[in-house]
Design a protein around this motif. Structure first.
Motif, PDB file in Angstrom:
ATOM      1  N   SER A  51       0.843  -1.206   0.000  1.00 27.36           N
ATOM      2  CA  SER A  51       0.000   0.000   0.000  1.00 27.36           C
ATOM      3  C   SER A  51       0.870   1.245   0.000  1.00 27.36           C
ATOM      4  CB  SER A  51      -0.874   0.029   1.266  1.00 27.36           C
ATOM      5  OG  SER A  51      -0.061   0.266   2.395  1.00 27.36           O
ATOM      6  N   THR A  52       0.249   2.363  -0.370  1.00 31.62           N
ATOM      7  CA  THR A  52       0.837   3.674  -0.106  1.00 31.62           C
ATOM      8  C   THR A  52      -0.193   4.425   0.716  1.00 31.62           C
ATOM      9  OG1 THR A  52       2.146   3.702  -2.128  1.00 31.62           O
ATOM     10  CG2 THR A  52       1.680   5.833  -1.133  1.00 31.62           C
ATOM     11  N   ILE A  53       0.211   4.879   1.884  1.00 33.55           N
ATOM     12  CA  ILE A  53      -0.741   5.562   2.773  1.00 33.55           C
ATOM     13  C   ILE A  53      -0.315   7.013   2.936  1.00 33.55           C
ATOM     14  CG2 ILE A  53      -1.872   5.508   5.023  1.00 33.55           C
ATOM     15  CD1 ILE A  53      -1.534   2.609   5.139  1.00 33.55           C
ATOM     16  N   SER A  89       5.123   4.022   1.611  1.00 32.21           N
ATOM     17  CA  SER A  89       4.758   2.854   0.791  1.00 32.21           C
ATOM     18  C   SER A  89       5.325   1.614   1.451  1.00 32.21           C
ATOM     19  CB  SER A  89       5.342   2.989  -0.613  1.00 32.21           C
ATOM     20  OG  SER A  89       4.697   4.037  -1.280  1.00 32.21           O
ATOM     21  N   LEU A  96       0.422  -3.095   4.415  1.00 35.00           N
ATOM     22  CA  LEU A  96      -0.742  -2.767   5.252  1.00 35.00           C
ATOM     23  C   LEU A  96      -1.295  -4.100   5.745  1.00 35.00           C
ATOM     24  CD1 LEU A  96      -3.238  -0.912   6.054  1.00 35.00           C
ATOM     25  CD2 LEU A  96      -4.154  -1.482   3.809  1.00 35.00           C
ATOM     26  N   ILE A 148      -5.660   5.537   1.543  1.00 36.66           N
ATOM     27  CA  ILE A 148      -4.887   4.324   1.248  1.00 36.66           C
ATOM     28  C   ILE A 148      -4.952   4.001  -0.242  1.00 36.66           C
ATOM     29  CG2 ILE A 148      -4.628   1.846   1.759  1.00 36.66           C
ATOM     30  CD1 ILE A 148      -6.014   2.355   4.442  1.00 36.66           C
ATOM     31  N   ASN A 149      -3.796   3.911  -0.867  1.00 37.08           N
ATOM     32  CA  ASN A 149      -3.730   3.447  -2.254  1.00 37.08           C
ATOM     33  C   ASN A 149      -3.446   1.947  -2.208  1.00 37.08           C
ATOM     34  OD1 ASN A 149      -3.136   2.788  -4.870  1.00 37.08           O
ATOM     35  ND2 ASN A 149      -1.748   4.510  -5.235  1.00 37.08           N
ATOM     36  N   LEU A 150      -4.459   1.163  -2.640  1.00 39.62           N
ATOM     37  CA  LEU A 150      -4.327  -0.298  -2.573  1.00 39.62           C
ATOM     38  C   LEU A 150      -3.584  -0.869  -3.777  1.00 39.62           C
ATOM     39  CD1 LEU A 150      -7.911  -1.030  -1.256  1.00 39.62           C
ATOM     40  CD2 LEU A 150      -5.785  -1.485  -0.011  1.00 39.62           C
ATOM     41  N   PRO A 160      -0.422   0.430  -5.215  1.00 37.95           N
ATOM     42  CA  PRO A 160       0.706   1.353  -5.360  1.00 37.95           C
ATOM     43  C   PRO A 160       1.505   1.050  -6.620  1.00 37.95           C
ATOM     44  CG  PRO A 160       1.141  -0.223  -3.592  1.00 37.95           C
ATOM     45  CD  PRO A 160      -0.277  -0.436  -4.026  1.00 37.95           C
ATOM     46  N   LEU A 211      -6.175  -7.920  -5.860  1.00 40.76           N
ATOM     47  CA  LEU A 211      -6.276  -7.861  -4.390  1.00 40.76           C
ATOM     48  C   LEU A 211      -6.836  -9.181  -3.859  1.00 40.76           C
ATOM     49  CD1 LEU A 211      -7.984  -4.338  -4.025  1.00 40.76           C
ATOM     50  CD2 LEU A 211      -5.634  -4.904  -3.404  1.00 40.76           C
TER      51      LEU A 211
END
Ligand code: FAD
Length: 394
Positions: free
Chosen positions: A215-217, A226, A229, A256-258, A260, A288
């Motif tokens: 992820s990137t949060i 990055s 998660l 949250i970018n699921l 990245p 995912l």
């Protein structure tokens, strides 16, 4: 009444480093701790392998109300200095992601190394000692009353750490002493800590416990990490969450970018062009874990074929995948936090020696002050660097 040149309260990372440094300078050093074991946090750190420093330590890896404060101590005792020490003691180590250095075998080796250094430097350590009172006499010496003996010293170093993990002996004692001597404290809160669900989120997301995704949060102030998660029974955790928790304020959402490193819109367009009849469920399940897909999106939407989705649905889908805005209930607090944000205001301290500007001979080192590092060995590096800075000055 016994006299020592230097008394250090706290036989943790910073206190032991300071003791050895001052001892090698010929100072008569006594370390006092109320715990029955020295370096307890070191022992459990890094999953028992102690992430003792980082290959690349920069001032911007630290959170402090005065961004310049950490520069001097970090420049004078670098991560390479600590790595040299580890190598001189024959401790084998390895590098993980983002320059993090861990012991190959056990965190015990770091504690043994520090205790050996203290012994070689002639610094004494007394554990299981409760300090009930600290005052200053007419000569400006510090007078300590403990449950065992009474002491005087010329320099007093507070190395009592922060509030995280009370079951490991964390206490606000350092803050009390700072206040007693008129030093300002900045509000404290838990850092490097998992987030918890609101009750209605818990029902939906609890079954995802154990799922980890890249992820990137991003926090509201634009800070971004990055890393992995992790869904837990209580909420969200994993390195990305621990990192962002240092920058999160109650009531703020995180984004949250699921996916990245993936352009979600372009990826959706590609599937639409090549597999128009594929269900959204199957499309997302390539990217995912299926359970996560089913928790995030409605059943009716997931059952649609890609070419049945209208433009606004595709647009929302891309937004949800790239910037899932979520409002968490709070954090797990000091019970599981790795650090404490806030503490003794660094404006009250010399950045070269860690001595209180207004109280000659009184020093604060390590986590007790308003300096917290990112996840990745930075908190120990601050303990080593600030400990050495004071150890060279006391
Ligand atoms: P501490 O190491 O907490 O030492 C404080 C000492 O003061 C303790 O020995 C305590 O017993 C003593 N003390 C407290 N109150 C009193 C009192 N009233 N009287 C006498 N003695 C007292 N950081 C990293 O960089 N890498 C990691 O891998 C890492 N892993 C961590 C894992 C966990 C689970 C936790 C909780 C923290 C981790 N940290 C890690 C953070 C790191 O442990 C701390 O930042 C660091 O230990 C701070 O050093 P310190 O010497 O200031 O305080």
């Amino acid at each position: 009444m016994k006299h020592h040149d230097v008394i250090i309260i706290g036989a943790g990372a910073a206190g032991l480093m300071c003791a050895a440094t001052a001892g090698y300078r010929g100072r008569d050093v006594l370390v006092l701790d109320n715990a029955k074991q020295a370096g307890r946090k070191i022992l459990i750190s890094g999953g028992g392998r102690c992430n003792f420093t980082n290959q690349k330590v920069e001032p911007n890896n630290f959170i402090c109300s005065n961004a310049h404060f950490v520069k001097s101590a970090l420049a004078r005792y670098r991560s390479s200095d600590f790595i040299d020490l580890v190598e001189r003691h024959g401790i084998e180590y390895h590098e993980r992601d983002h320059g993090q250095l861990f012991c190959n075998d056990s965190a015990k080796e770091i504690v043994t190394m520090l205790l050996t250094e203290c012994e070689w430097a002639g610094a004494q350590i007394k554990l299981r000692t409760e300090i009930s009172e600290i005052s200053q006499n007419e000569q400006g010496q510090f007078v300590l009353v403990t449950d065992k003996e009474h002491y005087t010293c010329d320099s007093l170093v507070m190395a009592t750490g922060g509030l995280s993990m009370p079951k490991l002996g964390a206490s606000p004692y350092g803050y009390h002493i700072a206040q007693q001597f008129g030093l300002k404290l900045l509000p404290t809160h838990a850092g490097l800590v998992p987030f918890t669900w609101h009750s209605e989120q818990k029902q939906k997301f609890e079954p995802l416990s154990g799922i980890a995704v890249p992820s990137t949060i991003t926090s509201k102030d634009g800070t971004q990490f990055s890393e992995a998660l992790l869904f837990t029974h209580r909420g969200l955790s994993g390195p990305a969450i621990l990192q962002i928790s240092n920058f999160w304020k109650a009531g703020e959402t995180i984004s949250i970018n699921l996916l990245p490193g993936v352009d979600a819109r372009a990826a959706i367009e590609l599937v639409l062009a090549n597999h128009p009849k594929q269900s959204l469920r199957n499309t997302l399940s390539h990217w995912l874990p299926k359970r996560l897909v089913e928790a995030l999106f409605d059943e009716s939407l997931l059952n649609k074929a890609m070419n049945q989705l209208v433009h606004s649905e595709l647009e929302l889908l891309a937004i949800d995948l790239e910037s899932w805005e979520i409002l968490m209930n709070g954090t797990e607090g000091y019970r599981t936090a790795e650090v404490t944000l806030g503490g003794v205001d660094t404006d009250e301290l010399s950045s070269k020696t860690m001595e209180a500007k207004s109280v000659s001979g009184l020093y604060f080192i390590g986590e007790v002050m308003d300096v917290s590092g990112w996840l990745g060995g930075f908190n120990f590096q601050w303990a080593w660097s600030s400990g050495v800075a004071a150890g060279q000055a006391v």
